[in-house]
Design an enzyme around this catalytic site. Structure first.
Site, mmCIF file in Angstrom:
data_model
loop_
_atom_site.group_PDB
_atom_site.id
_atom_site.type_symbol
_atom_site.label_atom_id
_atom_site.label_comp_id
_atom_site.label_asym_id
_atom_site.label_seq_id
_atom_site.Cartn_x
_atom_site.Cartn_y
_atom_site.Cartn_z
ATOM 1 N N ARG A 120 -13.854 12.297 -8.109
ATOM 2 C CA ARG A 120 -12.725 11.348 -8.020
ATOM 3 C C ARG A 120 -11.496 11.932 -7.322
ATOM 4 O O ARG A 120 -10.388 11.448 -7.495
ATOM 5 C CB ARG A 120 -12.320 10.806 -9.389
ATOM 6 C CG ARG A 120 -13.405 10.020 -10.047
ATOM 7 C CD ARG A 120 -12.873 9.134 -11.147
ATOM 8 N NE ARG A 120 -13.988 8.466 -11.783
ATOM 9 C CZ ARG A 120 -14.720 9.028 -12.743
ATOM 10 N NH1 ARG A 120 -14.421 10.228 -13.167
ATOM 11 N NH2 ARG A 120 -15.725 8.366 -13.247
ATOM 12 N N LYS A 142 -5.266 8.062 6.040
ATOM 13 C CA LYS A 142 -6.439 7.178 6.114
ATOM 14 C C LYS A 142 -7.692 8.030 6.300
ATOM 15 O O LYS A 142 -7.714 8.932 7.122
ATOM 16 C CB LYS A 142 -6.316 6.227 7.306
ATOM 17 C CG LYS A 142 -5.397 5.050 7.051
ATOM 18 C CD LYS A 142 -5.528 4.053 8.189
ATOM 19 C CE LYS A 142 -4.570 2.909 8.017
ATOM 20 N NZ LYS A 142 -4.620 1.977 9.169
ATOM 21 N N GLU A 184 -2.244 7.628 22.535
ATOM 22 C CA GLU A 184 -1.660 7.199 21.249
ATOM 23 C C GLU A 184 -0.168 7.552 21.185
ATOM 24 O O GLU A 184 0.608 6.869 20.525
ATOM 25 C CB GLU A 184 -2.379 7.848 20.059
ATOM 26 C CG GLU A 184 -3.818 7.415 19.866
ATOM 27 C CD GLU A 184 -4.004 6.097 19.072
ATOM 28 O OE1 GLU A 184 -3.013 5.475 18.630
ATOM 29 O OE2 GLU A 184 -5.173 5.716 18.921
ATOM 30 N N LYS A 226 5.476 8.524 13.373
ATOM 31 C CA LYS A 226 4.461 7.942 12.502
ATOM 32 C C LYS A 226 4.822 8.151 11.029
ATOM 33 O O LYS A 226 4.658 7.250 10.207
ATOM 34 C CB LYS A 226 3.073 8.515 12.825
ATOM 35 C CG LYS A 226 2.010 7.763 12.062
ATOM 36 C CD LYS A 226 0.615 7.931 12.575
ATOM 37 C CE LYS A 226 -0.318 7.134 11.653
ATOM 38 N NZ LYS A 226 -1.711 7.474 11.829
ATOM 39 N N GLU A 236 0.056 -0.114 4.501
ATOM 40 C CA GLU A 236 -0.039 -1.076 5.600
ATOM 41 C C GLU A 236 0.121 -2.526 5.182
ATOM 42 O O GLU A 236 -0.729 -3.376 5.422
ATOM 43 C CB GLU A 236 -1.367 -0.895 6.356
ATOM 44 C CG GLU A 236 -1.336 -1.567 7.720
ATOM 45 C CD GLU A 236 -2.496 -1.147 8.622
ATOM 46 O OE1 GLU A 236 -2.867 0.027 8.589
ATOM 47 O OE2 GLU A 236 -2.989 -2.023 9.348
ATOM 48 N N ARG A 240 3.817 -0.820 9.057
ATOM 49 C CA ARG A 240 2.756 0.067 9.543
ATOM 50 C C ARG A 240 1.822 -0.654 10.513
ATOM 51 O O ARG A 240 1.173 -0.021 11.351
ATOM 52 C CB ARG A 240 1.968 0.641 8.346
ATOM 53 C CG ARG A 240 0.980 1.708 8.754
ATOM 54 C CD ARG A 240 0.466 2.524 7.578
ATOM 55 N NE ARG A 240 -0.501 3.497 8.045
ATOM 56 C CZ ARG A 240 -1.036 4.459 7.309
ATOM 57 N NH1 ARG A 240 -0.690 4.581 6.044
ATOM 58 N NH2 ARG A 240 -1.914 5.298 7.811
ATOM 59 N N ASN A 244 -0.710 -0.600 15.206
ATOM 60 C CA ASN A 244 -1.906 -1.185 15.824
ATOM 61 C C ASN A 244 -1.647 -1.736 17.226
ATOM 62 O O ASN A 244 -2.518 -2.416 17.788
ATOM 63 C CB ASN A 244 -2.470 -2.300 14.944
ATOM 64 C CG ASN A 244 -2.982 -1.750 13.624
ATOM 65 O OD1 ASN A 244 -3.540 -0.655 13.587
ATOM 66 N ND2 ASN A 244 -2.771 -2.478 12.558
ATOM 67 N N HIS A 247 -4.439 -2.063 19.710
ATOM 68 C CA HIS A 247 -5.687 -1.792 18.997
ATOM 69 C C HIS A 247 -6.584 -3.007 18.797
ATOM 70 O O HIS A 247 -7.793 -2.847 18.660
ATOM 71 C CB HIS A 247 -5.406 -1.116 17.650
ATOM 72 C CG HIS A 247 -5.173 0.370 17.785
ATOM 73 N ND1 HIS A 247 -4.128 0.879 18.527
ATOM 74 C CD2 HIS A 247 -5.854 1.439 17.308
ATOM 75 C CE1 HIS A 247 -4.173 2.195 18.477
ATOM 76 N NE2 HIS A 247 -5.216 2.573 17.751
ATOM 77 N N HIS A 251 -10.047 -2.150 20.093
ATOM 78 C CA HIS A 251 -11.263 -2.164 19.268
ATOM 79 C C HIS A 251 -12.332 -3.073 19.866
ATOM 80 O O HIS A 251 -13.525 -2.751 19.823
ATOM 81 C CB HIS A 251 -10.936 -2.621 17.835
ATOM 82 C CG HIS A 251 -10.196 -1.588 17.035
ATOM 83 N ND1 HIS A 251 -9.335 -1.903 16.008
ATOM 84 C CD2 HIS A 251 -10.179 -0.230 17.117
ATOM 85 C CE1 HIS A 251 -8.829 -0.789 15.500
ATOM 86 N NE2 HIS A 251 -9.315 0.238 16.161
ATOM 87 N N HIS A 265 -11.721 6.303 22.299
ATOM 88 C CA HIS A 265 -10.757 5.467 21.565
ATOM 89 C C HIS A 265 -9.397 5.414 22.270
ATOM 90 O O HIS A 265 -8.833 4.347 22.480
ATOM 91 C CB HIS A 265 -10.611 5.976 20.121
ATOM 92 C CG HIS A 265 -9.549 5.259 19.355
ATOM 93 N ND1 HIS A 265 -9.695 3.944 18.946
ATOM 94 C CD2 HIS A 265 -8.302 5.638 18.970
ATOM 95 C CE1 HIS A 265 -8.584 3.564 18.320
ATOM 96 N NE2 HIS A 265 -7.730 4.570 18.322
HETATM 97 ZN ZN ZN Z 1 -5.822 4.585 17.442
#
Ligand code: ZN
Ligand code: ADP
Length: 369
Positions: A120, A142, A184, A226, A236, A240, A244, A247, A251, A265
């Site tokens: 955990r 993340k 980025e 950031k 988020e 936040r 994106n 993105h 994506h 990416h």
């Molecule tokens: Zn990214």
């Protein structure tokens, strides 16, 4: 020269340590290890950094175990998650143990999720070795793996206890990976810091040439931008989401390219940021000068700026791209949401953008505009 950025998240606060030559001195940058078991997760291309760290940790930890995973996105899988967790359990991991993830985003995401899950949750230190991981995934906590339904669909928010960004590791990073990470950073400037965007226009070349002082300042500013956003909105719910930028488009393009290495990416984010600016212009938010500045700078960094710049363009069908955007987990019901620009440094979320406008900019980009 050593710099550091505080990520202020209450009792989950931590520091990102930035500079050249940090890894051989990692001892002073992590919590005390006396009597603790240390696990090092790394990949085949970064194992030399894992070895350096191992030699350092062995001076104090009760034992150090190292695991190499195959490089590449396929490793962010249930199978490798299981392998990593069982490996730690095989070596009698306890709640006091600590996992070091030494590598790019793949190792960081898989390592972070494994550390969040085993018993955990155990302590986790991130040692990013790609520019992308230094400026992006090292801040925010993340972690996760991919499933057959898409990328990063299973994971956890698990903040590291420390991040060690040693710029010496970038000396072995392929130039294309370096540029992809740079994208980025351009995104960070575009969405929230016009002064930093200006700094990039002046100093970007030095950063890409691995000039140590430019690089340290670059990583520091990115992490600060950031960190400020994440500190305001850890999970988020609001601001936040601006991270994106580029993105939703990015994506969809990555998805169409099939994560095959045809499109990294960061490259997808570069094209995605230009598409977001084109959409902003079309909808009357930003002016042509803003779009032009963004496109010119990305191009000067050797990044693709249109769908046509990506190999295998023939397979990019605008309608299919739009369809895959609806599947993006960040989309809400009732239309497509995009992060758009008013100008460089000023972004916002626009909800329910008409499909016809999205299709129009995609078509333009496929034609190389
Ligand atoms: Zn990214
Ligand atoms: P990211 O998501 O941060 O770009 P990945 O984990 O996908 O990271 O890494 C991209 C590629 O670069 C992988 O093949 C990885 O093994 C390799 N790599 C990572 N760091 C280094 C480095 N410092 N030197 C050489 N190759 C590296």
């Amino acid at each position: 020269m050593k710099k550091s950025v505080d990520v202020a998240l209450g009792d989950r606060s931590y520091q990102v340590h930035i500079g050249a030559g940090l890894l051989p001195k990692a001892q002073g940058l992590v919590p005390p290890l006396q009597g603790r078991l240390a696990f090092i997760l790394t990949d085949e291309n970064t194992k030399v950094y894992g070895e350096t760290l191992k030699a350092v940790l062995e001076q104090t930890a009760s034992a150090v175990h190292v695991m190499h995973v195959p490089p590449g996105e396929e490793t962010k899988s249930f199978k490798w998650f299981e392998n990593v967790v069982e490996w730690m359990l095989d070596h009698q991991v306890t709640r006091q143990s600590i996992l070091f993830a030494v590598g790019g985003g793949v190792v960081g995401d898989l390592g972070g999720f494994s550390a969040a899950s085993v018993l955990r949750g155990i302590d986790f230190v991130q040692v990013p070795t790609t520019l992308l991981a230094m400026v992006d995934s090292s801040v925010g906590g993340k972690s996760g793996i991919d499933t057959r339904h898409g990328k990063n669909l299973v994971g956890a928010f698990h903040q590291p206890v420390s991040v060690i960004a040693d710029s010496d590791a970038l000396k072995t990073l392929p130039a294309r990976e370096m540029r992809a990470g740079y994208a980025e950073a351009v995104k960070h400037g575009a969405l929230g810091d016009a002064a930093f965007f200006g700094w990039l226009e002046e100093n970007g070349e030095k950063v890409l040439a691995l000039d140590p002082s430019a690089l340290a300042q670059f990583v520091e500013t990115n992490c600060s931008i950031k960190a400020t956003i994440v500190a305001q909105d850890e999970k988020e719910a609001g601001r936040r989401a601006l991270l994106n930028l580029g993105h939703t488009f990015g994506h969809a393009l990555e998805n169409a390219a099939g994560y095959s290495g045809v499109l990294l990416h960061g490259e997808a984010v570069a094209v995605g940021c230009v598409l977001a600016a084109q959409l902003s212009l079309r909808l009357g938010f930003c002016d042509a000068g803003t779009l032009d500045r963004l496109r010119t700078h990305l191009k000067s960094a050797g990044l693709p700026t249109t769908i046509r710049d990506i190999a295998g363009t023939a397979s990019y069908d605008p309608a299919a791209l739009v369809k895959s955007m609806y599947g993006d987990k960040k989309a809400e019901t009732g239309g497509l949401n995009f992060v758009l620009l008013n100008k460089i440094g000023d972004a916002f979320v626009q909800r329910r953008v008409a499909e016809s406008d999205v299709l129009a900019v995609l078509n333009q980009s496929i034609q190389g505009e």
